[in-house]
Design an enzyme around this catalytic site. Structure first.
Site, PDB file in Angstrom:
ATOM      1  CG  HIS A 113      -0.401  -0.017   2.542  1.00 42.06           C
ATOM      2  ND1 HIS A 113      -0.006   1.140   3.196  1.00 42.06           N
ATOM      3  CD2 HIS A 113      -0.171  -1.028   3.410  1.00 42.06           C
ATOM      4  CE1 HIS A 113       0.440   0.833   4.400  1.00 42.06           C
ATOM      5  NE2 HIS A 113       0.364  -0.472   4.554  1.00 42.06           N
ATOM      6  CG  ASP A 134      -2.264   4.314   2.934  1.00 45.89           C
ATOM      7  OD1 ASP A 134      -2.019   3.256   2.322  1.00 45.89           O
ATOM      8  OD2 ASP A 134      -3.029   4.363   3.919  1.00 45.89           O
ATOM      9  CG  ASP A 189       2.931  -0.081   8.160  1.00 44.92           C
ATOM     10  OD1 ASP A 189       2.547  -0.675   7.139  1.00 44.92           O
ATOM     11  OD2 ASP A 189       2.186   0.165   9.132  1.00 44.92           O
ATOM     12  CD  GLU A 235      -2.992  -1.276   5.434  1.00 43.40           C
ATOM     13  OE1 GLU A 235      -3.037  -2.342   6.080  1.00 43.40           O
ATOM     14  OE2 GLU A 235      -2.485  -0.221   5.895  1.00 43.40           O
ATOM     15  CD  GLU A 236      -1.196   2.059   7.698  1.00 46.13           C
ATOM     16  OE1 GLU A 236      -1.930   1.579   8.560  1.00 46.13           O
ATOM     17  OE2 GLU A 236      -0.022   1.689   7.531  1.00 46.13           O
ATOM     18  CG  ASP A 261       1.580  -4.078   5.182  1.00 46.02           C
ATOM     19  OD1 ASP A 261       2.500  -3.435   5.701  1.00 46.02           O
ATOM     20  OD2 ASP A 261       0.381  -3.766   5.294  1.00 46.02           O
ATOM     21  CG  HIS A 306       0.476   2.539  12.770  1.00 44.98           C
ATOM     22  ND1 HIS A 306      -0.780   1.979  12.836  1.00 44.98           N
ATOM     23  CD2 HIS A 306       0.974   2.164  11.567  1.00 44.98           C
ATOM     24  CE1 HIS A 306      -1.033   1.284  11.742  1.00 44.98           C
ATOM     25  NE2 HIS A 306       0.039   1.386  10.950  1.00 44.98           N
TER      26      HIS A 306
END
Length: 485
Positions: free
Chosen positions: A77, A79, A116, A146-147, A170, A456
């Site tokens: 992904h 993003d 990530d 995705e997030e 991922d 994150h």
């Protein structure tokens, strides 16, 4: 700083990662990175497609001699989670990530790193650009958003992909092969409240919670890390009889365990001594409980100007009681897979200001019925306080297939390359495989990746040695993809 990252081995991987990290790519703001990937595919002279939802697909023919192997979808992904420390001056909309090398780790300066899923995307770019890597026909799928909702994966329609095998890049532990994941659902709580003037003979205070580790609200939820919103609410519960809340600003994104929270309030002058004494006592208790996992927790109280407006006592008590009652953390462990979190919730964001309350949660589960069980429990909790609760963005988990052909290939390859057995797992995080399988049910899917810690959060870091290991693993897998039936 990116210069020392670009010098790392394998250079093609780290250079593509550095190029990618120079492009702003927040979830739901992927216009620049989508164009970056489209331009990348076009410059290579490869068929490049953008689907209606915004996913980018780049197709590359098989290497000579690999034409009879099964077609592979390489997926990641575009993003990334945008998080920064409160004292970091950085504009995610205009600036590229500032990276540095720290021993075996690549980190960012006060922000998330974007490993990530940037390292997975960079690996796919490297395969597409290479004229030396042996591989079957490739369909590179770069999904968006995705997030914060999996909307790219959910919007991918049938007919765009022809691959028989999907390699999702991922996963965040290099000794894990992932064959399943949790689904999720967003819970949004909203309410209005009546503001009144701050009590006569009161003084203003600000409570600041900082220094928590935070982390991924799925992968790290079992670690018992402090949640700034729950900590703040616990303090407010203890002092609610002598204070009136003016503002709360806690947490940020649904998929990040909240690291910071700030509350402005009015305290009755006559109660200042008991107020400070109570906060000192409760803060000491909380720090003692969390000293192993969050040793840098800071709870600060500072006297400020008395706020003009505060919540009514009824509204304040309802808010504090509902957050106290709302479940946060692990809700249920799996009965089928050892040490797997089945269901959890993250109370991610709490804002109170100008007569408006908003609370954001993300509930995850690998079992749909359990996911909705917890979501309904949270809904009931907040509805009892008179709040409006909206459930949205639900996406399914990914059911493990232990008979998978690609699983056998990866397990055997790992054993041969590294002389050890890989851990075959399901994870408590949202991977896109389960959603993609809705429109591509016959595709054999698996997930793996390099070791990334602190995803994150601004503490995110990627292992250099692990990335080298991951790259070797990926290239060996591509060389040994099974023949077509």
């Amino acid at each position: 700083m990116s210069k020392e990252v670009r010098a790392l081995e394998p250079k093609e991987l780290w250079n593509n990662f550095a190029d990618l990290n120079a492009v702003p790519r927040a979830s739901k703001k992927e216009e620049k990175v989508r164009q970056f990937i489209v331009d990348f595919g076009n410059k290579l002279g490869l068929e490049t497609i953008t689907d209606p939802i915004g996913n980018v697909i780049i197709k590359k023919p098989a290497s000579k001699g690999m034409e009879n192997r099964k077609m592979v979808v390489l997926q990641g992904h575009l993003d990334m989670v945008h998080q920064k420390n409160s004292d970091t001056n950085f504009d995610f909309d205009t600036e590229g990530i500032k990276m540095k090398v720290d021993g075996d780790w690549v980190r960012a300066e006060g922000t998330t790193l974007g490993a990530d899923n940037g390292l997975g995307v960079a690996a796919i770019m490297s395969v597409l650009a290479s004229s030396e890597i042996l591989h079957p026909a490739i369909e590179a799928l770069f999904t968006i958003d995705e997030e914060t909702g999996m909307t790219g994966a959910m919007g991918l329609q049938a007919g765009y992909l022809n691959g028989e095998i999907l390699l999702n890049l991922d996963t965040e532990e290099d000794d894990e092969i992932d064959i399943g994941c949790a689904g999720g659902i967003d819970i949004t709580v909203e309410s209005d409240y009546h503001e009144v003037s701050a009590p006569v003979n009161s003084v203003g205070y600000t409570i600041s919670i900082k220094g928590l580790n935070g982390g991924h609200s799925g992968m790290d939820i079992h670690k018992g890390l402090g949640n700034a919103n729950k900590i703040m609410n616990r303090i407010l519960y203890a002092i609610q009889d002598v204070t009136r809340i003016s503002e709360i600003n806690g947490g940020s994104l649904r998929n990040a365990i909240p690291r910071e929270s700030f509350t402005k309030l009015a305290v009755y002058n006559a109660s200042k001594s008991s107020f400070l004494k109570t906060i000192k006592r409760v803060s000491k208790e909380i720090k003692e409980e969390l000293k192993t996992v969050d040793p840098n927790l800071s709870i600060e109280i500072s006297e400020t100007e008395t706020p003009n407006k505060v919540m009514t006592l009824i509204s304040q008590n309802a808010l504090i009681a509902s957050i106290y009652a709302a479940h946060n953390g692990v809700y249920r462990m799996s009965n089928d897979m050892e040490d797997l979190v089945e269901t959890s919730n993250n109370i991610a964001r709490v804002t109170v200001k100008d007569g408006s309350i908003t609370i954001l949660c993300l509930t995850r589960s690998s079992v749909e019925s359990s996911k909705f069980d917890l979501a309904n429990a949270l809904k009931s909790t907040f509805e009892l306080a008179g709040y409006k609760v909206t459930l949205s963005g639900s996406y399914p988990g990914w059911k493990p297939n232990v008979e998978s052909q690609i699983l056998n290939l990866l397990s055997n390859t790992y054993q041969k390359l590294f002389d050890s057995k890989a851990n075959v797992v399901a994870c408590h995080a949202g991977l896109e495989c389960g959603i993609l399988g809705t429109n591509y049910p016959n595709m054999d899917m698996i997930s793996f990746g390099p070791t990334i810690q602190g995803a994150h959060s601004p503490d995110e870091k990627a292992s250099i040695k692990s990335s080298q290991k991951f790259w070797k693993f990926l290239l060996t897998i591509l060389e040994n993809i099974p023949f077509k039936n």
